[in-house]
Design a protein around this motif. Structure first.
Motif, PDB file in Angstrom:
ATOM      1  N   ASP A  89      -5.132  -4.942  14.643  1.00  0.00           N
ATOM      2  CA  ASP A  89      -4.249  -5.491  13.606  1.00  0.00           C
ATOM      3  C   ASP A  89      -3.733  -4.391  12.679  1.00  0.00           C
ATOM      4  O   ASP A  89      -2.583  -4.426  12.233  1.00  0.00           O
ATOM      5  CB  ASP A  89      -4.986  -6.554  12.791  1.00  0.00           C
ATOM      6  N   ILE A  90      -4.594  -3.406  12.387  1.00  0.00           N
ATOM      7  CA  ILE A  90      -4.169  -2.277  11.556  1.00  0.00           C
ATOM      8  C   ILE A  90      -3.055  -1.500  12.253  1.00  0.00           C
ATOM      9  O   ILE A  90      -2.033  -1.151  11.636  1.00  0.00           O
ATOM     10  CB  ILE A  90      -5.355  -1.341  11.251  1.00  0.00           C
ATOM     11  N   GLU A  93       0.157  -3.505  12.020  1.00  0.00           N
ATOM     12  CA  GLU A  93       0.709  -3.559  10.658  1.00  0.00           C
ATOM     13  C   GLU A  93       1.253  -2.212  10.194  1.00  0.00           C
ATOM     14  O   GLU A  93       2.316  -2.144   9.562  1.00  0.00           O
ATOM     15  CB  GLU A  93      -0.367  -4.058   9.685  1.00  0.00           C
ATOM     16  N   GLN A  94       0.538  -1.143  10.499  1.00  0.00           N
ATOM     17  CA  GLN A  94       0.952   0.172  10.024  1.00  0.00           C
ATOM     18  C   GLN A  94       2.046   0.803  10.891  1.00  0.00           C
ATOM     19  O   GLN A  94       2.867   1.571  10.401  1.00  0.00           O
ATOM     20  CB  GLN A  94      -0.255   1.114   9.975  1.00  0.00           C
ATOM     21  N   GLU A 230      -3.800   5.792  10.077  1.00  0.00           N
ATOM     22  CA  GLU A 230      -3.392   4.399   9.860  1.00  0.00           C
ATOM     23  C   GLU A 230      -4.538   3.603   9.249  1.00  0.00           C
ATOM     24  O   GLU A 230      -4.321   2.784   8.347  1.00  0.00           O
ATOM     25  CB  GLU A 230      -2.955   3.770  11.184  1.00  0.00           C
ATOM     26  N   ILE A 231      -5.743   3.830   9.751  1.00  0.00           N
ATOM     27  CA  ILE A 231      -6.914   3.135   9.220  1.00  0.00           C
ATOM     28  C   ILE A 231      -7.130   3.491   7.755  1.00  0.00           C
ATOM     29  O   ILE A 231      -7.361   2.618   6.910  1.00  0.00           O
ATOM     30  CB  ILE A 231      -8.170   3.479  10.054  1.00  0.00           C
ATOM     31  N   ASP A 233      -4.909   4.684   5.575  1.00  0.00           N
ATOM     32  CA  ASP A 233      -3.821   4.136   4.760  1.00  0.00           C
ATOM     33  C   ASP A 233      -3.995   2.638   4.536  1.00  0.00           C
ATOM     34  O   ASP A 233      -3.703   2.120   3.441  1.00  0.00           O
ATOM     35  CB  ASP A 233      -2.471   4.412   5.433  1.00  0.00           C
ATOM     36  N   TYR A 234      -4.487   1.945   5.557  1.00  0.00           N
ATOM     37  CA  TYR A 234      -4.705   0.500   5.425  1.00  0.00           C
ATOM     38  C   TYR A 234      -5.831   0.217   4.441  1.00  0.00           C
ATOM     39  O   TYR A 234      -5.698  -0.652   3.567  1.00  0.00           O
ATOM     40  CB  TYR A 234      -5.027  -0.099   6.784  1.00  0.00           C
ATOM     41  N   LYS A 237      -4.854   0.418   0.798  1.00  0.00           N
ATOM     42  CA  LYS A 237      -3.951  -0.573   0.198  1.00  0.00           C
ATOM     43  C   LYS A 237      -4.579  -1.962   0.070  1.00  0.00           C
ATOM     44  O   LYS A 237      -3.953  -2.876  -0.459  1.00  0.00           O
ATOM     45  CB  LYS A 237      -2.642  -0.649   0.984  1.00  0.00           C
ATOM     46  N   ILE A 238      -5.815  -2.115   0.562  1.00  0.00           N
ATOM     47  CA  ILE A 238      -6.497  -3.395   0.413  1.00  0.00           C
ATOM     48  C   ILE A 238      -7.703  -3.212  -0.498  1.00  0.00           C
ATOM     49  O   ILE A 238      -8.095  -2.100  -0.823  1.00  0.00           O
ATOM     50  CB  ILE A 238      -6.951  -3.959   1.778  1.00  0.00           C
ATOM     51  N   ILE A 241     -12.109  -5.836   3.146  1.00  0.00           N
ATOM     52  CA  ILE A 241     -11.793  -6.040   4.559  1.00  0.00           C
ATOM     53  C   ILE A 241     -12.023  -7.506   4.923  1.00  0.00           C
ATOM     54  O   ILE A 241     -13.072  -8.082   4.631  1.00  0.00           O
ATOM     55  CB  ILE A 241     -12.676  -5.139   5.451  1.00  0.00           C
ATOM     56  N   THR A 243     -11.782  -9.699   8.335  1.00  0.00           N
ATOM     57  CA  THR A 243     -11.567  -9.752   9.784  1.00  0.00           C
ATOM     58  C   THR A 243     -12.671 -10.566  10.428  1.00  0.00           C
ATOM     59  O   THR A 243     -13.772 -10.680   9.878  1.00  0.00           O
ATOM     60  CB  THR A 243     -11.545  -8.330  10.395  1.00  0.00           C
TER      61      THR A 243
END
Length: 252
Positions: A89-90, A93-94, A230-231, A233-234, A237-238, A241, A243
């Protein structure tokens, strides 16, 4: 006269030997095993020199950037796991904004590999070091455009592999005998004459893990974006977690 001839022969012999090219061929190599252990004394000057750099790196790596409420592992039961779903999903999204900006198209789905997840995510603070532990490799995201025939090969691979390879954007339901009961891409049946953009790693795009269906694609679009970045950066921004394992890839 005989004496002069003898001297001449000796002179020529010496000249020949002295002009001969040296033999530079290696005939033997000797080595010695040096054990590195805590019995070797550290050099104080070197330790003092690298200390501030080491401290700075550790501060960056260990600074909390998100929170994980429950430990997740790729060894959880099922054909999809919470950590695998998170990673796929990351990537979706990224990667999609980058891909869309470059091509005007969107990513249809994501496929990663089970073996690419190298660590659990423990309950508690999540740091940059966590991302390095999960994904220590320098793998970058590549978007592969596949024909519907190649997508069918992809599904057959998932049937046979019997592993929880991370996916996002598809729903694959297998019967008890591993035959396909349902396969949807973004909630729709795949169309025979349509192509699909699949985000994956550059390792898998080259046929790694025997994913040969990625070879000879319609198009190959490198995003120059490390999966690990990507991980990170994700996570930044949250806050927390979220999931879980779901029904995206299951066997009845």
């Amino acid at each position: 006269m005989k004496l002069n001839i003898k001297h001449f022969v000796i002179f020529i012999t010496v000249l020949f030997v002295s002009c001969k090219q040296p033999d530079n061929t290696i005939t033997t190599i000797n080595g010695k095993r040096l054990l590195i252990s805590d019995t070797i004394e550290a050099v104080d000057s070197i330790d003092k020199f690298i200390a501030p750099y080491k401290e700075h790196i550790n501060d960056v790596l260990d600074k909390p950037i998100a929170y994980n409420p429950k430990t997740i592992s790729k060894y959880d039961k099922g054909y999809n796991t919470a950590i695998g779903n998170l990673m796929a999903d990351i990537v979706l999204e990224q990667s999609n904004p980058v891909f869309n900006k470059r091509t005007g198209k969107n990513i249809d789905f994501v496929l990663l590999n089970h073996g690419g997840i190298r660590a659990i995510i423990s309950e508690g603070n999540v740091t940059t070091r966590t991302a390095y532990e999960i994904m220590p490799f320098e793998n970058k995201v590549v978007v592969i455009e596949l024909t519907s025939a190649k997508v069918k090969e992809l599904v057959e691979y998932l049937q046979k592999s019997k592993k929880a390879h991370p996916v996002s954007g598809i729903e694959l339901v297998l019967n008890n005998d591993y035959s396909v009961k349902k396969f949807l891409i973004n909630g729709k049946l795949p169309e025979e004459h349509k192509t699909y953009n699949v985000a994956t790693s550059d390792y898998l795009a080259s046929g790694g893990d025997n994913m040969n269906f990625f070879k000879e694609p319609v198009n190959n679009t490198p995003l120059d974006y490390l999966i690990r970045n990507e991980i990170i950066d994700y996570f930044k921004k949250i806050d927390t977690i979220k999931t879980t394992a779901d029904n995206r890839f299951i066997k009845l």
